[in-house]
Design an enzyme around this catalytic site. Structure first.
Site, short mmCIF file in Angstrom:
data_model
loop_
_atom_site.label_atom_id
_atom_site.label_comp_id
_atom_site.label_asym_id
_atom_site.label_seq_id
_atom_site.Cartn_x
_atom_site.Cartn_y
_atom_site.Cartn_z
N GLU A 47 0.87 -1.16 0.00
CA GLU A 47 0.00 0.00 0.00
C GLU A 47 0.92 1.23 0.00
OE1 GLU A 47 -2.75 0.38 3.30
OE2 GLU A 47 -3.45 2.31 2.51
N ARG A 273 5.13 -12.74 9.61
CA ARG A 273 5.80 -11.49 9.28
C ARG A 273 7.13 -11.41 10.05
NH1 ARG A 273 3.71 -6.36 9.63
NH2 ARG A 273 1.87 -7.10 8.60
N LYS A 283 4.60 0.67 9.51
CA LYS A 283 4.72 1.91 8.75
C LYS A 283 4.14 3.09 9.51
CE LYS A 283 3.11 0.17 4.85
NZ LYS A 283 2.53 0.00 3.52
P1 ATP Z 1 2.92 -2.45 8.17
O1 ATP Z 1 2.01 -3.26 9.05
O2 ATP Z 1 4.36 -2.52 8.53
O3 ATP Z 1 2.47 -1.05 8.00
P2 ATP Z 1 1.58 -3.51 5.93
O4 ATP Z 1 1.37 -4.97 5.96
O5 ATP Z 1 0.42 -2.64 6.25
O6 ATP Z 1 2.85 -3.15 6.77
P3 ATP Z 1 1.60 -3.38 3.11
O7 ATP Z 1 2.05 -2.28 2.24
O8 ATP Z 1 0.18 -3.71 3.14
O9 ATP Z 1 2.14 -3.05 4.55
O10 ATP Z 1 2.46 -4.69 2.81
C1 ATP Z 1 2.78 -5.16 1.54
C2 ATP Z 1 3.20 -6.59 1.65
O11 ATP Z 1 4.31 -6.73 2.52
C3 ATP Z 1 2.09 -7.43 2.21
O12 ATP Z 1 1.96 -8.59 1.42
C4 ATP Z 1 2.52 -7.74 3.60
O13 ATP Z 1 2.04 -8.98 4.00
C5 ATP Z 1 4.04 -7.71 3.49
N1 ATP Z 1 4.65 -7.34 4.77
C6 ATP Z 1 4.41 -6.22 5.48
N2 ATP Z 1 5.10 -6.24 6.64
C7 ATP Z 1 5.81 -7.38 6.65
C8 ATP Z 1 6.72 -7.98 7.57
N3 ATP Z 1 7.05 -7.39 8.72
N4 ATP Z 1 7.25 -9.19 7.25
C9 ATP Z 1 6.94 -9.77 6.10
N5 ATP Z 1 6.10 -9.27 5.19
C10 ATP Z 1 5.53 -8.09 5.45
MG MG Z 2 -1.41 -3.36 5.01
#
Ligand code: ATP
Ligand code: MG
Length: 562
Positions: A47, A273, A283
């Site tokens: 995102e 994760r 984020k």
């Molecule tokens: P955050 O929770 O850190 O803000 P998010 O999951 O909201 O991250 P996205 O932009 O939605 O961020 O993530 C894009 C991809 O990266 C998704 O497929 C998510 O599952 C993966 N991802 C995000 N954080 C992690 C992590 N800590 N370890 C592994 N994969 C991750």
């Molecule tokens: Mg997300």
């Protein structure tokens, strides 16, 4: 500065690793390739509401890595369905970071917002099938109707609206006839499902928000759980790999692709994760650090963002190696940040030329060395790799050594310089301390030594041995530079590594460091080993021509035991 001593999971030994490296994902893919899937197709779907972090890097390596390994392809898709938090700045940074990590989406850069029209049409299809309805409950009422984990929910009074009425109302939602938040489109699934995600989840909400790509064309926006499976299906994704918190959403994912009647529906697979000691990963929290000015932007070298790691001096090779070593598992665990540091050390060890740099200088005068004389000594660029060649460094009467390499009243077993003691100057001569010059308050200003011309490095001198070897630079020719030393942004609780607090001393700026003369022309983005101090990267933002600023990437010592 060193990795903490926390003993954490996720950093198993080699044999443990082999079994955790995503064997479950490989099993699924291999089975699917035997059955109906011809070619695997994955995607990385960030995102664009912030910069990518090391957790995303793990997901990027996994998605692009699997595609490569199985001869498939991987898309980059911006999951931009939440306009209030998203921005082109983030889109651009994501593209840059994925590329820098060494992955190529070729011509397959997609945006969920490109599917807004298709998503609308699929919603109409669901309405026509009696699988979706417009609901007038407020969000508060909806909460009350939803029930609890132990209690079934109650059906919305708007659930039995006719198809015609639903189509008309949904159309009016789109054309802006209703106020923000006044209505939603909901899936008609099961209000008594034990899975809360299946209790008539919201598919669309009304929000008059300007979208960075579609502008004001839309005032309704699809929810993630609806947009994501359809985006996957439209792109022909075979394996939709996401993190563990979406496990409970999988029944809804499957419901959406089934009810929309995709012929070859994608399959969602969840993995744990990445979490790291001493590191905030979300984020939202990272954005707070940026917005409140606690760090110098998303690419502050202390940040766990890909851009921060890059500016710090991490390499794509080290990050990919790290992703390989931690593997992929089904169980959440905390990885010791010392493993990440181990990976960058391993990578830089072979690549970075070694030089001498004095971070906290103490002046040394060699009283028996002729004034005005400068002698050039030939030294190896990387003692571990003779192919990296040699260079010349000057030696003269006035030098700098490290303050901590001299003690007037040393404890036992201190083998460095003290009055009357002799040490080796690396690649040069033996020197012996004869005098200590102090100011009125007793602070050491400089020390006087004599050198022994017989002891020149490389001369084969075997007359006597000394225990200490010090690094040094010749004062007159040395380059004065700023060096930034970093500690962790967060301090992890030893007992509970996931509990962290801010470290108030994560940055130390040393403005009077003296480096070998050739460092004057060190190029921004290049990396050197400063002997005994670690690896240093020429900052790409603050360095000027002839005035490099160095970031310490990592120190030499590690608490990590491979
Ligand atoms: P955050 O929770 O850190 O803000 P998010 O999951 O909201 O991250 P996205 O932009 O939605 O961020 O993530 C894009 C991809 O990266 C998704 O497929 C998510 O599952 C993966 N991802 C995000 N954080 C992690 C992590 N800590 N370890 C592994 N994969 C991750
Ligand atoms: Mg997300």
């Amino acid at each position: 500065m060193e990795g903490n001593e926390v003993n954490v999971n996720g950093v198993g030994n080699e044999s443990e690793r082999a079994t955790t490296i995503g064997s479950f994902i490989h099993n699924i893919i291999q089975e699917d390739l035997k059955a109906e899937v011809n070619k695997i197709h994955t995607r990385f779907p960030p995102e664009p509401n912030g910069y990518l972090h090391i957790g995303h890097a793990k997901s990027i390596c996994l998605n692009f890595g699997l595609a490569k390994q199985y001869g498939g392809i991987c898309n980059l898709r911006m999951d931009d369905t939440n306009p209030t938090k998203e921005d082109v700045e983030f889109v651009d940074s994501i593209k840059e970071d994925v590329q820098w990590l060494g992955f190529d989406w070729e011509d397959r850069l997609y945006f969920a917002s490109d599917y807004f029209e298709a998503l609308y049409e699929y919603a109409v299809k669901l309405i026509k099938k009696g699988k979706a309805y417009v609901c007038d409950l407020t969000s508060e009422e909806m909460r009350q109707y939803r029930g609890t984990l132990t209690e079934a929910g109650k059906e919305s009074p708007y659930r039995s609206r006719s198809v015609e009425e639903n189509i008309e109302l949904f159309h009016k939602m789109r054309t802006g006839e209703f106020a923000d938040g006044s209505r939603t489109l909901r899936a008609k699934v099961d209000m008594s499902s034990p899975n809360m995600n299946m209790r008539d989840p919201v598919l669309y909400r009304i929000a008059r928000a300007h979208h960075h790509r579609t502008g004001d064309a839309w005032c309704i926006y699809p929810m993630y759980d609806y947009a994501h499976p359809i985006s996957d299906a439209l792109e022909g994704i075979t394996h939709s790999i996401c993190t563990l918190e979406f496990e409970d959403h999988r029944p809804l994912y499957d419901w959406v692709v089934r009810e929309c009647e995709f012929q070859i529906p994608p399959r969602q697979i969840e993995f744990a994760r990445l979490e790291l000691t001493n590191t905030v990963m979300s984020k939202r929290k990272l954005k707070t650090l940026v917005d409140e000015g606690i760090v110098d932007g998303w690419d502050d070298p202390r940040m766990p963002t890909v851009s921060g790691l890059r500016r710090r001096g991490y390499t794509p090779e080290a990050i990919r190696d790290f992703a390989d070593r931690i593997g992929v598992s089904k169980a959440n665990s905390m990885v010791d940040v010392a493993l990440l540091e181990h990976c960058i050390r391993e990578d830089l060890k072979a690549k970075a030329p070694g030089i001498m740099g004095v971070l906290r200088p103490l002046k040394v005068v060699i009283t028996n060395y002729p004034e005005g004389q400068v002698e050039m000594l030939e030294v190896e660029n990387n003692p571990e790799d003779p192919t990296m060649g040699t260079r010349q460094i000057p030696f003269s009467r006035v030098l700098y050594i490290e303050q901590e390499d001299f003690m007037e009243n040393p404890p036992k077993k201190y083998f460095r310089l003290f009055p009357g003691n002799e040490v080796r100057l690396r690649q040069a001569y033996f020197i012996k301390c004869t005098d200590v010059i102090k100011d009125e308050d007793g602070n050491v200003l400089e020390i006087h030594c004599t050198y022994d011309p017989e002891t020149k490095s490389g001369s084969g001198f075997t007359g006597r041995k000394v225990k200490g070897t010090l690094h040094w630079v010749s004062a007159e020719q040395a380059v004065k530079a700023e060096v930034r030393l970093y500690d962790y942004l967060m301090l992890s609780d030893v007992e509970k590594p996931s509990e962290m607090k801010m470290n108030d001393h994560s940055l130390e700026v040393l403005t009077e460091c003296y480096l070998e003369p050739m460092m004057k022309d060190a190029e921004a983005g290049s990396t050197y080993q400063f002997i005994r101090h670690g690896f240093f990267h020429v900052d790409t933002k603050d360095s000027e021509k002839g005035k490099p600023v160095f970031n310490r990437v990592v120190s030499l010592r590690s608490s990590y035991k491979p």
